[in-house]
Design a protein around this motif. Structure first.
Motif, PDB file in Angstrom:
ATOM      1  N   LEU A  66       0.821  -1.203   0.000  1.00 17.61           N
ATOM      2  CA  LEU A  66       0.000   0.000   0.000  1.00 17.61           C
ATOM      3  C   LEU A  66       0.862   1.263   0.000  1.00 17.61           C
ATOM      4  N   VAL A  67       1.833   1.344   0.914  1.00 18.48           N
ATOM      5  CA  VAL A  67       2.636   2.563   0.993  1.00 18.48           C
ATOM      6  C   VAL A  67       3.552   2.699  -0.233  1.00 18.48           C
ATOM      7  N   ALA A  68       3.998   1.561  -0.754  1.00 25.85           N
ATOM      8  CA  ALA A  68       4.821   1.624  -1.967  1.00 25.85           C
ATOM      9  C   ALA A  68       4.001   2.132  -3.147  1.00 25.85           C
ATOM     10  N   SER A  69       2.746   1.706  -3.238  1.00 30.16           N
ATOM     11  CA  SER A  69       1.877   2.166  -4.326  1.00 30.16           C
ATOM     12  C   SER A  69       1.594   3.655  -4.216  1.00 30.16           C
ATOM     13  N   ALA A  70       1.692   4.198  -2.991  1.00 30.28           N
ATOM     14  CA  ALA A  70       1.452   5.623  -2.778  1.00 30.28           C
ATOM     15  C   ALA A  70       2.667   6.467  -3.139  1.00 30.28           C
ATOM     16  N   GLY A  71       3.815   5.824  -3.373  1.00 32.12           N
ATOM     17  CA  GLY A  71       5.003   6.552  -3.786  1.00 32.12           C
ATOM     18  C   GLY A  71       6.110   6.624  -2.769  1.00 32.12           C
ATOM     19  N   LEU A  72       5.961   5.959  -1.625  1.00 30.10           N
ATOM     20  CA  LEU A  72       7.001   5.979  -0.617  1.00 30.10           C
ATOM     21  C   LEU A  72       7.988   4.844  -0.842  1.00 30.10           C
ATOM     22  N   GLY A  73       9.225   5.077  -0.426  1.00 29.20           N
ATOM     23  CA  GLY A  73      10.201   4.012  -0.366  1.00 29.20           C
ATOM     24  C   GLY A  73      10.122   3.318   0.983  1.00 29.20           C
ATOM     25  N   ILE A  74      11.132   2.506   1.279  1.00 27.39           N
ATOM     26  CA  ILE A  74      11.129   1.708   2.500  1.00 27.39           C
ATOM     27  C   ILE A  74      12.397   1.978   3.307  1.00 27.39           C
ATOM     28  N   ASP A  75      12.205   2.209   4.590  1.00 25.89           N
ATOM     29  CA  ASP A  75      13.298   2.275   5.568  1.00 25.89           C
ATOM     30  C   ASP A  75      13.307   0.938   6.294  1.00 25.89           C
ATOM     31  N   ALA A  76      14.363   0.140   6.074  1.00 25.01           N
ATOM     32  CA  ALA A  76      14.462  -1.197   6.664  1.00 25.01           C
ATOM     33  C   ALA A  76      15.477  -1.193   7.792  1.00 25.01           C
ATOM     34  N   SER A  77      15.198  -1.970   8.836  1.00 25.34           N
ATOM     35  CA  SER A  77      16.074  -2.033  10.006  1.00 25.34           C
ATOM     36  C   SER A  77      16.830  -3.351  10.115  1.00 25.34           C
ATOM     37  N   SER A  78      16.691  -4.217   9.133  1.00 28.89           N
ATOM     38  CA  SER A  78      17.429  -5.476   9.110  1.00 28.89           C
ATOM     39  C   SER A  78      17.436  -5.998   7.681  1.00 28.89           C
ATOM     40  N   LEU A  79      18.344  -6.926   7.419  1.00 27.96           N
ATOM     41  CA  LEU A  79      18.360  -7.545   6.092  1.00 27.96           C
ATOM     42  C   LEU A  79      17.075  -8.310   5.826  1.00 27.96           C
ATOM     43  N   ASN A  80      16.526  -8.936   6.847  1.00 25.40           N
ATOM     44  CA  ASN A  80      15.275  -9.650   6.634  1.00 25.40           C
ATOM     45  C   ASN A  80      14.133  -8.695   6.307  1.00 25.40           C
ATOM     46  N   GLU A  81      14.167  -7.486   6.865  1.00 28.38           N
ATOM     47  CA  GLU A  81      13.162  -6.514   6.459  1.00 28.38           C
ATOM     48  C   GLU A  81      13.353  -6.141   4.991  1.00 28.38           C
ATOM     49  N   VAL A  82      14.597  -6.000   4.551  1.00 27.68           N
ATOM     50  CA  VAL A  82      14.840  -5.741   3.129  1.00 27.68           C
ATOM     51  C   VAL A  82      14.268  -6.879   2.292  1.00 27.68           C
ATOM     52  N   ARG A  83      14.523  -8.111   2.711  1.00 28.01           N
ATOM     53  CA  ARG A  83      14.026  -9.266   1.963  1.00 28.01           C
ATOM     54  C   ARG A  83      12.502  -9.279   1.917  1.00 28.01           C
ATOM     55  N   ARG A  84      11.854  -8.904   3.012  1.00 24.12           N
ATOM     56  CA  ARG A  84      10.388  -8.850   3.012  1.00 24.12           C
ATOM     57  C   ARG A  84       9.879  -7.759   2.080  1.00 24.12           C
ATOM     58  N   ALA A  85      10.545  -6.630   2.092  1.00 20.50           N
ATOM     59  CA  ALA A  85      10.135  -5.553   1.189  1.00 20.50           C
ATOM     60  C   ALA A  85      10.311  -5.964  -0.265  1.00 20.50           C
ATOM     61  N   ARG A  86      11.392  -6.649  -0.568  1.00 20.84           N
ATOM     62  CA  ARG A  86      11.614  -7.130  -1.937  1.00 20.84           C
ATOM     63  C   ARG A  86      10.519  -8.123  -2.323  1.00 20.84           C
ATOM     64  N   ARG A  87      10.148  -9.009  -1.407  1.00 17.96           N
ATOM     65  CA  ARG A  87       9.070  -9.964  -1.703  1.00 17.96           C
ATOM     66  C   ARG A  87       7.741  -9.255  -1.942  1.00 17.96           C
ATOM     67  N   ALA A  88       7.585  -8.087  -1.344  1.00 10.92           N
ATOM     68  CA  ALA A  88       6.363  -7.308  -1.552  1.00 10.92           C
ATOM     69  C   ALA A  88       6.430  -6.483  -2.828  1.00 10.92           C
ATOM     70  N   GLY A  89       7.525  -6.631  -3.578  1.00 10.35           N
ATOM     71  CA  GLY A  89       7.629  -5.970  -4.871  1.00 10.35           C
ATOM     72  C   GLY A  89       8.319  -4.628  -4.859  1.00 10.35           C
ATOM     73  N   VAL A  90       8.950  -4.250  -3.747  1.00  8.42           N
ATOM     74  CA  VAL A  90       9.627  -2.956  -3.678  1.00  8.42           C
ATOM     75  C   VAL A  90      11.030  -3.098  -4.270  1.00  8.42           C
ATOM     76  N   PRO A  91      11.397  -2.319  -5.274  1.00  2.99           N
ATOM     77  CA  PRO A  91      12.736  -2.409  -5.864  1.00  2.99           C
ATOM     78  C   PRO A  91      13.811  -2.026  -4.849  1.00  2.99           C
ATOM     79  N   ALA A  92      14.990  -2.608  -5.002  1.00  2.00           N
ATOM     80  CA  ALA A  92      16.080  -2.358  -4.060  1.00  2.00           C
ATOM     81  C   ALA A  92      16.449  -0.883  -4.001  1.00  2.00           C
ATOM     82  N   GLU A  93      16.372  -0.171  -5.131  1.00  2.00           N
ATOM     83  CA  GLU A  93      16.789   1.229  -5.140  1.00  2.00           C
ATOM     84  C   GLU A  93      15.840   2.132  -4.356  1.00  2.00           C
TER      85      GLU A  93
END
Length: 441
Positions: A66-93
């Motif tokens: 939802l927040v990615a579709s609104a135009g926000l990026g992601i602030d991750a606090s662990s590598l696993n959070e990065v992996r979850r964001a990637r699984r949700a379709g958020v590009p690494a950049e």
């Protein structure tokens, strides 16, 4: 009628969510999350704004999408959070990693691959920068650095992340050594990051801007971006005042423009809210399963089927959350916003959960003492709904304490339908990694 003067969640939606997946469950308001995303993205800025969602607040896939579709990026606090964001379709950049971890082995290899895909790595220590420097130099990649400015602010002591009692970031005493390492290693520090705490006085957030601009000028000549973090105060209770993000943006804009006029450096601004986006868009729906009374001079207890294992913030922080009592028929019996209504019969009551723990109450002070709250007389089968539960409730709660199950989650979508976005955990899932002991031979 809605539960609060913001959002669209109604007593009827509470009953329907309970029928859909049982209780306890979390219920989220999609429209309110999107509204808050728009508010943040509209913050004034001098030379551009990037907004990222602090996903630790609520890392559920539906929320991330939802927040990615609104135009926000992601602030991750662990590598696993990065992996979850990637699984949700958020590009690494569109992801920044700010972590206490020092990745080794496969984690380090995964981090390096993510860096080549555009992940922003925010070094929070000398050691982290030392580990990433050879790879960053070889690939010509910039890094970011989190600074601990020596001054912090938070809703409680445990949410102050910017002073000498906090280990987060590189402290002022270590900046000279760190920037020397970066220079000698041939690594460019393109972004400077700070986060002084969560839910503190907005004045402290404003005051920190000049402090950080001075640090950028003194230590980081190549930085093009200043990330001011998040921590915007949210108002869960009627007597609380939320941060005015537009006013904060205007103040930051003025300070960035003054910095540019003095130094010639036009810094891009980043922010990373979490609570502000999702807290008041979430509700913990519980059902009254029992009633107790501790006698004259004591308390009247409403025992709910969800407590500290679904919302541990009162126990951890003494945090206050609004209560709504909803009848099983879908009538709003009381809320924090109608306590002065002469037509509503109210009394002081205590909401407790089902855990075998004295601290399992949804109303505690900072010392762990129970605070009775004014509310309607919920009967067995009625609902006690805990508001302000969209942030740091599902994400942070010890849901398997007493072998209880992680609660399901429901989204009130923009079209008014209810969507199950997380199934209830099963007991098999709780025990699936247990191996048991081998009998002695």
């Amino acid at each position: 009628m809605t539960l609060a003067p913001f959002g669209r969640v109604s007593p009827k939606a509470v009953v329907e969510a309970a029928a859909l997946c049982g209780t306890p469950c979390y219920l989220y308001d999609e429209a309110m999350i999107l509204e808050r995303c728009r508010d943040v993205l509209a913050m004034p800025s001098a030379f551009g704004l990037t907004a990222r969602y602090a996903m630790k607040a609520n890392p559920g896939r539906a929320i991330l999408e939802l927040v990615a579709s609104a135009g926000l990026g992601i602030d991750a606090s662990s590598l696993n959070e990065v992996r979850r964001a990637r699984r949700a379709g958020v590009p690494a950049e569109r992801i920044m990693l700010t972590s206490q971890e020092v990745p080794e082995g496969q984690d380090r290899r995964d981090l390096e691959e993510l860096l080549t895909e555009g992940l922003i790595y925010n070094a929070c220590s000398q050691l982290q920068l030392e580990r990433v420097a050879p790879f960053a130099r070889a690939r010509g990649l910039e890094v970011a650095v989190r600074v601990n400015p020596g001054v912090g602010a938070g809703e409680s002591v445990t949410r102050n992340t910017g002073d000498k009692y906090s280990s987060f970031g590189v402290h002022l005493a270590g900046l000279e050594r760190l920037t020397t390492l970066a220079r000698d290693s041939g690594v460019t520090i393109g972004q400077v990051h700070v986060h002084i705490g969560s839910g503190g006085d907005p004045a402290a957030w404003r005051e920190n801007i000049d402090r950080m601009l001075d640090i950028v000028e003194r230590y980081f000549p190549a930085a093009h971006t200043l990330d001011l973090g998040g921590g915007f105060k949210e108002a869960r209770m009627p007597d609380e005042q939320a941060a005015d993000v537009a006013a904060l943006g205007r103040h930051a804009q003025e300070r960035f423009e003054a910095f540019a006029a003095r130094t010639g450096r036009r810094l891009h601004m980043s922010v990373e809210p979490g609570t502000y986006l999702v807290a008041n868009a979430g509700y913990l729906v519980t059902r009254v399963v029992d009633r107790k009374w501790s006698g004259p001079g004591g308390f009247e207890f409403l025992v709910a089927d969800g407590g500290m294992e679904a919302n541990t913030r009162p126990l951890l922080y003494g945090s206050r959350h609004p209560f709504y009592v909803v009848s099983r028929a879908g009538e709003l019996l009381s809320s924090e916003w109608n306590l002065n209504d002469p037509n509503v019969e109210l009394d002081f009551r205590v909401v407790v959960g089902r855990c075998c723990e004295s601290g399992d109450s949804q109303s505690l002070d900072h010392h762990g003492h129970i605070i009775p709250r004014m509310m309607a007389d919920g009967q067995v089968g009625d609902f006690v709904v805990v508001g302000g539960a969209g942030a740091y409730c599902s994400a942070m709660s010890p849901f398997n304490y007493n072998s209880h199950l992680q609660a399901p989650e429901v989204l009130l979508a923009g079209d008014g339908t209810l969507q199950l976005v997380r199934r209830s955990q099963t007991l098999d899932q709780v025990v699936q990694n247990e191996l048991g002991r081998r009998p002695a031979r």
